[in-house]
Design a protein around this motif. Structure first.
Motif, PDB file in Angstrom:
ATOM      1  N   VAL A 902       0.818  -1.215   0.000  1.00  0.00           N
ATOM      2  CA  VAL A 902       0.000   0.000   0.000  1.00  0.00           C
ATOM      3  C   VAL A 902       0.852   1.265   0.000  1.00  0.00           C
ATOM      4  O   VAL A 902       0.309   2.371  -0.016  1.00  0.00           O
ATOM      5  N   TYR A 903       2.183   1.119   0.059  1.00  0.00           N
ATOM      6  CA  TYR A 903       3.041   2.303  -0.037  1.00  0.00           C
ATOM      7  C   TYR A 903       3.323   2.596  -1.513  1.00  0.00           C
ATOM      8  O   TYR A 903       3.749   1.702  -2.248  1.00  0.00           O
ATOM      9  N   PRO A 904       3.171   3.808  -1.976  1.00  0.00           N
ATOM     10  CA  PRO A 904       2.662   4.952  -1.209  1.00  0.00           C
ATOM     11  C   PRO A 904       1.154   5.049  -1.198  1.00  0.00           C
ATOM     12  O   PRO A 904       0.601   5.871  -0.488  1.00  0.00           O
ATOM     13  N   THR A 905       0.470   4.191  -2.012  1.00  0.00           N
ATOM     14  CA  THR A 905      -0.982   4.266  -2.111  1.00  0.00           C
ATOM     15  C   THR A 905      -1.592   2.887  -2.230  1.00  0.00           C
ATOM     16  O   THR A 905      -1.004   1.980  -2.833  1.00  0.00           O
ATOM     17  N   ARG A 906      -2.806   2.729  -1.693  1.00  0.00           N
ATOM     18  CA  ARG A 906      -3.513   1.449  -1.723  1.00  0.00           C
ATOM     19  C   ARG A 906      -4.002   1.068  -3.120  1.00  0.00           C
ATOM     20  O   ARG A 906      -4.459  -0.058  -3.330  1.00  0.00           O
TER      21      ARG A 906
END
Length: 941
Positions: A902-906
């Motif tokens: 999930v890094y940087p976004t899911r």
């Protein structure tokens, strides 16, 4: 890049001879000079590049020695230098312990003496292979290693752990194995420091060492590894700045400048026809007696082919040209050395291709298989020499006050950070920590002693290796005086030397425990921490004698306290495809970090980490670094607690939820059972975004769930729901009278030794840079989530919930999986009954769901993170942050994969294709038993 093998036959002569003929005398002389270059990034107009340009384009030197580098910057620099050079450069590095000795972010291997402690030349051979692959990928052709010195002098100020030991036979075997591994993979090996620097009392950097021994002694000891290396085909020999009266009549003449030694023994007596190089010519072993130019001329007169690191290459060059002009040196003498160099360059095919492909470096450098070998060496080398009162290993679960006191002979304030992280990873916490180093004065030592009453155990990691200068020697003396005062207190003192095995020599009293890791490379440091708490076996044997204390090959064997850590020794090359999968996923931005663990009911086969905490971070992850497990909380944490309460008769699966939570009855929910919740068939909604609903407290979340309605008739279908598990977590807390965190810690995490497993608070107190981060939250908490739960609902609930919030490590989860595979038993203790595990991992309603109780099972068809080969009774689960666990009770194997996808976004879903591939590779490795066919068979040294 193609990794070339040095030809065992004479390389083609045409290019070398034609090139020799085309060069002027001045250019031929320049070929014999090798200069230092720093591999850090520098701009085109920097002083460093300007000076290099002058040396390569104007002086036309034949070689460059790289140091203080970073992989891509080094590779770019080598291409830039080679492009300027009319004749290809021979690029060298000093890589005794691997490329990481000079270049960051490459593989750091344990020291030579650590290899000696393993008594296994095959490990030296494999290390040589891997060092060669990394070096050649970075444009390096020659390694100024191995050290062939026999270290039989405890007071040697410069060799010490750089040697394989004090036995000439052992040193010879290790030297030849390391040479073979390198040269078979295209890297020139250089044995040093001929004729032997092992039994000296002076560091040749600071003065001229003297070997005062008669010829029979030299032939039986010092010369043995060098003679054997020459017989075995080593391509290069480095001559040391050593005075050896038995071999050279002029008593104070360094071997570097001695024709009797370099030509008489090495060339004439032994028949060596390879490349002879000097040690660095700026060392006082030479400069104290001779000027720059005179030393260079004398080295060539003695028989050297290449002058390394002259303090002034221009002066050395002029002196050699002048010596030819006056007849002191003949052109034929110059030509012989130049031709030797050119033929080596031809054998390396540098005349055909001298540049390297920067885009391919990642395929050869810092690979998982290389790091695995470093770990294997570290484990086999760690040596326990004293264990008074059976104080070793320590048990993390026992309460004790530990004072951690780092002893360093340098002044690096960060010297102990790696060991402290490793201790935290294995669950050891010091109540107080001190650092004593070169800057410490008498008051600092007294301050540490004054706090001794606050501890019952002193853990002393000592970073003390060879100490050539007076300041280092004085620091070591102060450290030893401090140790004697500490030992006199009568408490447990555990001394671990991340350097010299001679550290306790001369002490009036000995510590309770003395162990030696022989170096402070990451693999040795992490292994020492694991061995300290009984996670790794101890089996190394001391390859030197510590006078009056420990004879040659001393070493106590200790079996691991935790059966899960009896690691099966696979050839690291067998994991290459698996390493490539995960390293490729990181490059493809599926996730920045991953940690894996897999094994059987008998052994942990592999625990490994890949990548860094984020794409921009310099913090490498490890198998002992906690990840946010997300929904693995439901099975590893919550379901385990429910199983225990079920066994104790404190709940039944068909108990109504309202029996424990009367407030849950409204809106027709009074008939829901625990079984409904555990199988996700209760009719509750999957989740609510409470943080968007103005609900920001645990009580608010619970009251909303209590008042909610059903969305389908219980028992008619399966809809995965976080709310189910939130309620079951509350039931566990009401029955036990403890928080879910405290209950699991008391009955499972602490007794199992899962010391890095638990829930973390959301009040900021849980922030921890040693925890792998998850998402950059831009909409709710407005920060990088690190050390606090990623799941928004679990965060509102305070960090502890049945559906999410648990943090753990690959190694801790391996213990858990091992317990589950062994039907609830681990380390001689029964945690759960076999029939309970079978019940909770069995499909409950096969007509429309694969769900067991808490756990999921492998579906008969369609996509599954368990891959294609795992059996039908396999059970497992995944977590939103990028985690998964699978256990096959029939095949007796498990696989754990932890990532922060999930890094940087899911929104990143690339892990979908990685999970099943990983599961299948684990199955293939263990059940199909693939063997690396490239491993040498029946090789002897």
């Amino acid at each position: 890049p193609v990794l070339l093998t040095l030809s065992a036959t004479q390389p083609p002569k045409d290019w070398a001879e034609e090139t020799l003929t085309s060069l002027s005398l001045e250019d031929r002389v320049a070929q014999l000079l090798s200069v230092i270059a720093f591999g850090e990034f520098n701009g085109e107009d920097s002083t460093e590049r300007t000076q290099l340009k002058t040396l390569i384009q104007n002086l036309k030197v034949g070689g460059v020695i790289l140091t203080l580098a970073e992989p891509l910057a080094q590779a770019e620099l080598t291409n830039w230098m080679q492009e300027m050079a009319e004749v290809p450069l021979l690029i060298s590095m000093d890589m005794e312990n691997g490329v990481a000795m000079r270049t960051k972010r490459t593989t750091a291997f344990p020291s030579a003496m650590a290899l000696g402690a393993t008594q296994n030349p095959a490990l030296a051979y494999q290390m040589g292979q891997m060092v060669a692959k990394e070096a050649r990928a970075l444009g390096v052709h020659q390694n100024f290693a191995p050290v062939a010195d026999v270290n039989n002098n405890p007071e040697n100020p410069i060799i010490n752990v750089r040697s394989y030991g004090e036995s000439p036979e052992t040193v010879s075997k290790m030297v030849r194995a390391y040479i073979d591994g390198m040269q078979e993979n295209g890297l020139i090996a250089t044995v040093k420091h001929f004729p032997g620097h092992g039994d000296t009392a002076t560091d040749s950097h600071h003065g001229l060492p003297l070997l005062p021994f008669a010829l029979p002694r030299l032939q039986a000891t010092e010369l043995v590894p060098f003679r054997d290396a020459v017989k075995s085909g080593v391509k290069s020999v480095m001559v040391g700045h050593l005075a050896v009266p038995a071999l050279e009549k002029e008593e104070r003449l360094p071997a570097t400048l001695s024709k009797a030694i370099t030509t008489g023994i090495l060339r004439d007596e032994w028949g060596f026809t390879g490349l002879v190089v000097t040690d660095a010519m700026g060392m006082k072993g030479v400069t104290a007696q001779f000027g720059v130019g005179e030393a260079a001329v004398r080295a060539l007169e003695a028989g050297a082919d290449q002058i390394l690191m002259s303090p002034d290459p221009f002066v050395a060059h002029r002196a050699i040209v002048q010596a030819v002009a006056t007849g002191r040196l003949s052109e034929g003498r110059i030509n012989r050395s130049v031709l030797t160099l050119l033929r080596l360059k031809a054998a390396l095919k540098l005349h055909e291709k001298k540049s390297i492909a920067l885009s391919e470096i990642h395929q050869h450098v810092s690979l998982g298989a290389h790091k695995a070998l470093a770990e294997t060496i570290a484990e086999a080398a760690f040596t326990l020499l004293r264990n008074e009162g059976q104080s070793f290993p320590l048990q993390p679960r026992l309460s004790r006050k530990i004072s951690l006191i780092h002893l360093n002979d340098d002044d690096d304030p960060k010297v102990g950070e790696g060991f402290q992280r490793a201790l935290q990873s294995v669950g050891l916490r010091a109540t107080q920590t001190f650092l004593l180093d070169r800057r410490s004065n008498s008051l600092d030592y007294e301050t540490v002693l004054s706090h001794s009453g606050n501890a019952d155990t002193f853990l002393i990691p000592a970073y003390i290796g060879f100490h050539g200068n007076p300041q280092e020697q004085q620091t070591v003396m102060k450290h030893k005086a401090f140790l004697e005062k500490l030992i006199a207190l009568g408490k447990t003192v555990i001394l671990i030397s991340f350097g010299s095995p001679y550290l306790t020599h001369g002490l009036q009293a000995q510590p309770s425990v003395f162990a030696v890791a022989y170096g402070s490379d990451p693999a040795s440091v992490e292994n020492a921490a694991e061995a300290l708490v009984g996670r790794k076996p101890v089996q190394g044997k001391l390859p030197v004698t510590v006078p009056g204390l420990y004879p040659l090959w001393s070493g106590l064997n200790v079996s691991p306290s935790y059966p899960m850590n009896q690691t099966r020794q696979f050839d690291p090359a067998r994991f290459a495809a698996l390493d490539a999968l995960l390293e490729g996923a990181i490059r493809n931005k599926a996730f920045p970090a991953a940690a894996i663990a897999f094994g059987t009911d008998q052994a942990l086969v592999r625990a490994k980490a890949y990548g860094y905490q984020t794409y921009d971070s310099e913090v490498a992850v490890s198998p002992d670094m906690p990840f946010d497990l997300a929904s693995l909380t439901k099975v590893v944490g919550l379901t385990t607690a429910v199983m225990k309460l079920y066994e104790e008769g404190k709940l039944r699966l068909d108990d109504k939820v309202v029996k424990f939570i009367p407030e849950f009855a409204p809106n027709g929910k009074d008939q829901l059972t625990i079984r409904h919740l555990m199988t996700h068939t209760g009719g509750l909604k999957a989740f609510y975004a409470f943080y968007n609903m103005g609900i920001n407290s645990r009580e608010g979340v619970l009251q909303y769930i209590f008042a909610d309605k059903l969305y389908f008739t219980p028992g008619t279908k399966m809809e995965y729901s976080d709310l189910d598990m939130i309620l079951v977590g509350l039931i566990v807390e009401r029955i036990s009278g403890k928080s879910l965190d405290a209950y699991l810690k008391q009955y499972f995490w602490t007794p199992l030794g899962m010391n890095r497993t638990g829930f973390r608070p959301t009040n900021g107190a849980g922030d921890d840079l040693a925890v792998v981060p998850t998402e950059k939250d831009t909409y709710f908490r407005k920060k990088l989530m690190q050390g606090e739960v990623h799941d928004e609902c679990a965060w509102v609930l305070g960090g502890t919930s049945g559906h999410a919030g648990l943090f753990s490590t690959a190694n801790d989860l391996a213990i858990f999986a091992h317990m589950m595979l062994n039907e609830g038993s681990y380390g001689g203790q029964q945690y759960l009954k076999p029939e309970t595990i079978r019940l909770f991992t069995k499909v409950q309603q096969s007509g429309f769901s694969t769900r067991a109780l808490g756990w999921d099972t492998k579906p008969r068809s369609g996509y599954t993170t368990a891959g294609t080969q795992w059996g039908p009774r396999s059970y497992g689960h995944t977590g939103f942050t990028g985690t998964s666990i699978w256990i096959d009770p029939d095949a007796k194997l498990f696989a754990i994969l932890l990532t922060n996808r999930v890094y940087p976004t899911r929104e990143n879903q690339k892990i979908r294709e990685i999970r099943p591939k990983y599961a299948d590779m684990v199955w293939d490795l263990i059940k199909n038993g693939k063997i690396n066919t490239t491993k040498p068979v029946n090789r002897t040294w």
